[in-house]
Design a protein around this motif. Structure first.
Motif, PDB file in Angstrom:
ATOM      1  N   SER A   1       1.899   0.243   3.418  1.00 57.57           N
ATOM      2  CA  SER A   1       2.947  -0.563   2.797  1.00 57.57           C
ATOM      3  C   SER A   1       2.599  -1.044   1.395  1.00 57.57           C
ATOM      4  N   THR A   2       1.349  -0.940   0.956  1.00 54.22           N
ATOM      5  CA  THR A   2       0.949  -1.423  -0.371  1.00 54.22           C
ATOM      6  C   THR A   2       0.100  -0.372  -1.071  1.00 54.22           C
ATOM      7  N   PHE A   3      -0.069  -0.569  -2.365  1.00 57.65           N
ATOM      8  CA  PHE A   3      -0.936   0.300  -3.150  1.00 57.65           C
ATOM      9  C   PHE A   3      -1.548  -0.516  -4.287  1.00 57.65           C
ATOM     10  N   ASP A   4      -2.488   0.082  -4.983  1.00 57.30           N
ATOM     11  CA  ASP A   4      -3.195  -0.575  -6.079  1.00 57.30           C
ATOM     12  C   ASP A   4      -2.966   0.178  -7.380  1.00 57.30           C
ATOM     13  N   ILE A   5      -3.063  -0.570  -8.496  1.00 57.06           N
ATOM     14  CA  ILE A   5      -2.995   0.025  -9.838  1.00 57.06           C
ATOM     15  C   ILE A   5      -4.312  -0.262 -10.544  1.00 57.06           C
ATOM     16  N   THR A   6      -4.954   0.758 -11.057  1.00 52.78           N
ATOM     17  CA  THR A   6      -6.179   0.609 -11.833  1.00 52.78           C
ATOM     18  C   THR A   6      -5.891   1.021 -13.274  1.00 52.78           C
ATOM     19  N   VAL A   7      -6.063   0.096 -14.207  1.00 56.25           N
ATOM     20  CA  VAL A   7      -5.806   0.343 -15.628  1.00 56.25           C
ATOM     21  C   VAL A   7      -7.149   0.545 -16.317  1.00 56.25           C
ATOM     22  N   LEU A   8      -7.387   1.748 -16.807  1.00 58.59           N
ATOM     23  CA  LEU A   8      -8.625   2.084 -17.504  1.00 58.59           C
ATOM     24  C   LEU A   8      -8.422   1.890 -18.997  1.00 58.59           C
TER      25      LEU A   8
ATOM     26  N   SER B   1      -3.938  -5.329  -7.153  1.00 56.74           N
ATOM     27  CA  SER B   1      -3.929  -4.890  -5.752  1.00 56.74           C
ATOM     28  C   SER B   1      -2.721  -5.421  -4.996  1.00 56.74           C
ATOM     29  N   ASN B   2      -2.489  -4.801  -3.835  1.00 57.58           N
ATOM     30  CA  ASN B   2      -1.477  -5.238  -2.862  1.00 57.58           C
ATOM     31  C   ASN B   2      -0.067  -5.273  -3.452  1.00 57.58           C
ATOM     32  N   ILE B   3       0.317  -4.198  -4.137  1.00 56.94           N
ATOM     33  CA  ILE B   3       1.667  -4.074  -4.688  1.00 56.94           C
ATOM     34  C   ILE B   3       2.555  -3.396  -3.652  1.00 56.94           C
ATOM     35  N   ASN B   4       3.770  -3.856  -3.535  1.00 56.37           N
ATOM     36  CA  ASN B   4       4.701  -3.322  -2.544  1.00 56.37           C
ATOM     37  C   ASN B   4       4.947  -1.838  -2.793  1.00 56.37           C
ATOM     38  N   ARG B   5       4.901  -1.069  -1.688  1.00 57.20           N
ATOM     39  CA  ARG B   5       5.049   0.392  -1.790  1.00 57.20           C
ATOM     40  C   ARG B   5       6.399   0.782  -2.374  1.00 57.20           C
TER      41      ARG B   5
ATOM     42  N   GLU C   1      -2.683   9.138  -6.984  1.00 60.11           N
ATOM     43  CA  GLU C   1      -3.563   9.588  -5.909  1.00 60.11           C
ATOM     44  C   GLU C   1      -2.975   9.309  -4.534  1.00 60.11           C
ATOM     45  N   ILE C   2      -1.845   8.618  -4.487  1.00 60.36           N
ATOM     46  CA  ILE C   2      -1.259   8.262  -3.191  1.00 60.36           C
ATOM     47  C   ILE C   2      -0.718   9.496  -2.488  1.00 60.36           C
ATOM     48  N   ASP C   3      -0.064  10.420  -3.235  1.00 58.53           N
ATOM     49  CA  ASP C   3       0.449  11.638  -2.619  1.00 58.53           C
ATOM     50  C   ASP C   3      -0.678  12.500  -2.065  1.00 58.53           C
ATOM     51  N   GLU C   4      -1.779  12.589  -2.827  1.00 61.08           N
ATOM     52  CA  GLU C   4      -2.926  13.344  -2.342  1.00 61.08           C
ATOM     53  C   GLU C   4      -3.469  12.716  -1.068  1.00 61.08           C
ATOM     54  N   ASP C   5      -3.577  11.383  -1.099  1.00 60.78           N
ATOM     55  CA  ASP C   5      -4.059  10.685   0.098  1.00 60.78           C
ATOM     56  C   ASP C   5      -3.103  10.878   1.266  1.00 60.78           C
ATOM     57  N   ALA C   6      -1.793  10.903   0.951  1.00 61.11           N
ATOM     58  CA  ALA C   6      -0.811  11.074   2.022  1.00 61.11           C
ATOM     59  C   ALA C   6      -0.969  12.438   2.689  1.00 61.11           C
ATOM     60  N   ASN C   7      -1.201  13.492   1.891  1.00 64.47           N
ATOM     61  CA  ASN C   7      -1.403  14.819   2.465  1.00 64.47           C
ATOM     62  C   ASN C   7      -2.665  14.860   3.315  1.00 64.47           C
ATOM     63  N   LEU C   8      -3.732  14.289   2.795  1.00 68.34           N
ATOM     64  CA  LEU C   8      -4.983  14.252   3.556  1.00 68.34           C
ATOM     65  C   LEU C   8      -4.819  13.443   4.838  1.00 68.34           C
ATOM     66  N   MET C   9      -4.078  12.348   4.743  1.00 63.17           N
ATOM     67  CA  MET C   9      -3.881  11.500   5.916  1.00 63.17           C
ATOM     68  C   MET C   9      -3.031  12.231   6.959  1.00 63.17           C
TER      69      MET C   9
END
Length: 562
Positions: free
Chosen positions: A419-426, A437-441, A461-469
């Protein structure tokens, strides 16, 4: 004696560059050796002079009649006689030879002079602090006063006549604290005798010191007439409620413990951010140099106002100033919501642009603020036209120009990751990174589209994680199905044993078809002393000891028969 006297290699007010100093009957002047603006002081404005040892030799400190101080450093010891005659004959003042205390003690007596605060050790000055260098003071403890000095950036002064000596070098003294115990009266603190007003109320010495310094350094209300005042305004950073006094060139935050005086020149950003609860507005003021409270720095001031609070206000300003200096920037009368009035007055006095959230982005609930967190601190992330802004604490501003890439990732347990995801700003040039962290999906698609609209590099990276999951879940489902089959077989074997024991109990109470089949099965399987013993045990239902022996013997027979 000639009509003028000149001295070379003299430094004005601790300046980095030396120059030439020239004394004449009508006053004195100083000009940098490399050229530039010259400094002049009229003879009528000279109220006294002191000679003392200083950093670059010997110093002449000139006390001005308008409460200012001029420091001329770089004289030689043999120059004392010439300068003494100059001040006595031309300016009618004695050049007082003042020796400083070199004991290095950190305890002594503070004395408030006309233009500076002097710290004396054994009746000799240990150091002096000009009032023009003091930007703020606070009661830092029960018996402690913090004195903050004007911070200078790139040789520019902060405000009017504040921090002019900060041009001396990169290293600056920014704060000093005095521990002042006991009680006293105001006259005693200023060095006067309290005989005539013996009934004057005695206060703590630290309070008298604080109030006197506020008045001498023009920090409090004596700094000028307030143009507007707002009472009891809630501040999220720094935390507390403060009264806001707005002056011509600065504003003041007055709290129960801390007071801050801030020049409008220090305001670099001004943002109005609607809170997602649709009940409040946040006013965020970016400061450089930041607000200081001890060793804590506050680069942003965050105020909170209720949306429905309205105020009626008449500015304390003349019509000439309104039509001249503040033309088209201020109005004489306001009758609007409180947050709008504060914004308009800050914008008019500080002459700063007001920033609002970008109109190209809203959350799935049609709001501008995204609820998220930085580490353990919860807050709201706003997407502005040119930057990110996270409030209230820690207030974080990240420009899009400083952003190298943005990564969407799923971090945490399996439940929260759905239900949540994170954003990393480099950041660019190895300046580090920030994670929200903890942003609504449901806000993922809108954020991704907005960042691409701004030309930012985005990695999902969420789509990649979704496929792996999904693959992992399929493998797990297959493993679960195999385990169910194996487990079913094992359970059936144990269930058979359980059913057999139940049949034994049931058979001991009454005769049934199951018991007869069970007995016949054993009879047909073989014969011997063991089988005859079993028949005798079944017939004797009242003997409990024999029933226990029967339960012990039957498994043995089953093993033998199978």
């Amino acid at each position: 004696m000639s009509r003028s006297e000149s001295f070379d290699n003299i430094y004005l007010d601790l300046s980095k560059e030396n120059g030439k100093c020239r004394f004449a009957e009508n006053g004195l002047g100083w000009k940098p050796a490399s050229g530039g603006d010259a400094f002049t002081l009229d003879q009528s404005n000279i109220g006294g002079a002191q000679w003392s040892r200083a950093a670059r030799g010997y110093e002449v400190k000139i006390l001005q009649r308008n409460s200012g101080i001029t420091q001329l450093d770089g004289f030689q010891q043999e120059d004392y006689e010439r300068l003494s005659k100059i001040f006595k004959n031309w300016y009618s003042h004695n050049l007082e030879n003042k020796e400083h205390s070199l004991r290095g003690w950190n305890w002594g007596k503070a004395e408030f002079g006309k233009a500076e605060l002097t710290f004396n050790v054994q009746n000799r000055p240990s150091f002096e602090v000009p009032y023009s260098e003091i930007s703020n003071t606070n009661l830092a403890g029960r018996n402690e006063v913090a004195v903050e000095f004007a911070v200078n950036e790139d040789g520019k002064t902060n405000g009017e006549a504040k921090g002019k000596k900060a041009r001396a070098g990169k290293d600056e003294l920014v704060e000093m604290r005095f521990y002042i115990p006991g009680t006293t009266t105001r006259k005693e603190a200023e060095g006067e005798e309290a005989g005539s007003d013996a009934d004057e109320e005695a206060k703590t010495a630290v309070t008298i010191f604080y109030e006197t310094l506020m008045e001498k350094a023009d920090i409090g209300e004596t700094a000028g007439d307030t143009i507007a005042t707002f009472l009891d305004v809630l501040h999220l950073t720094p935390r507390g409620r403060f009264d806001i006094d707005m002056y011509d060139s600065s504003f003041r935050l007055r709290g129960k413990t801390y007071d801050y005086k801030i020049q409008y020149d220090a305001i670099k950003k001004f943002m109005v951010l609607p809170k997602p609860d649709e009940m409040h507005f946040l006013l965020c003021i970016g400061l450089d140099p930041p607000l200081r409270q001890g060793q804590t720095r506050y680069p942003f001031i965050v105020m909170q106002f209720k949306r429905d609070d309205e105020v009626t206000l008449d500015l304390n300003i003349t019509e000439e100033e309104l039509n001249g200096k503040y033309k088209d920037r201020l109005q004489p009368h306001y009758e609007q919501p409180l947050h709008q009035v504060v914004t308009y007055i800050f914008k008019g006095l500080a002459n700063k642009r007001v920033t609002a959230p970008a109109k190209d982005f809203t959350t799935h609930r049609q709001q501008y603020g995204i609820k998220c967190s930085i580490k353990a601190s919860e807050g709201f992330l706003y997407c502005l036209e040119k930057a990110f802004m996270f409030v209230p604490k820690p207030a974080t501003y990240i420009s899009y120009e400083q952003t190298q890439s943005i990564t969407f990732s799923r971090v945490g347990g399996a439940v929260s990751a759905l239900s949540t995801f994170d954003i990393t700003v480099l950041m660019k040039n190895g300046a580090g990174s920030s994670q929200f962290s903890n942003i609504n999906r449901e806000d993922l698609k809108a954020l991704e589209d907005f960042f691409k609209l701004k030309g930012l590099r985005v990695k999902n990276e969420i789509d990649e994680d979704a496929n792996l999951m999904a693959a992992a879940l399929r493998d797990e489902a297959m493993l679960d199905s195999d385990e169910e089959v194996v487990g079913a077989k094992a359970d059936r074997g144990s269930a058979d044993e359980d059913e057999e024991s139940v049949d034994e109990d049931f058979q001991a109470e009454s005769e049934s078809d199951v018991a007869e089949e069970y007995d016949s099965a054993h009879e047909s399987s073989g014969s011997g002393s063991d089988e005859s013993d079993v028949d005798n045990e079944v017939e004797d239902e009242e003997d409990e000891e024999e029933e226990e022996e029967e339960e012990e013997e039957r498994p043995k027979k089953k093993k033998r028969s199978s």
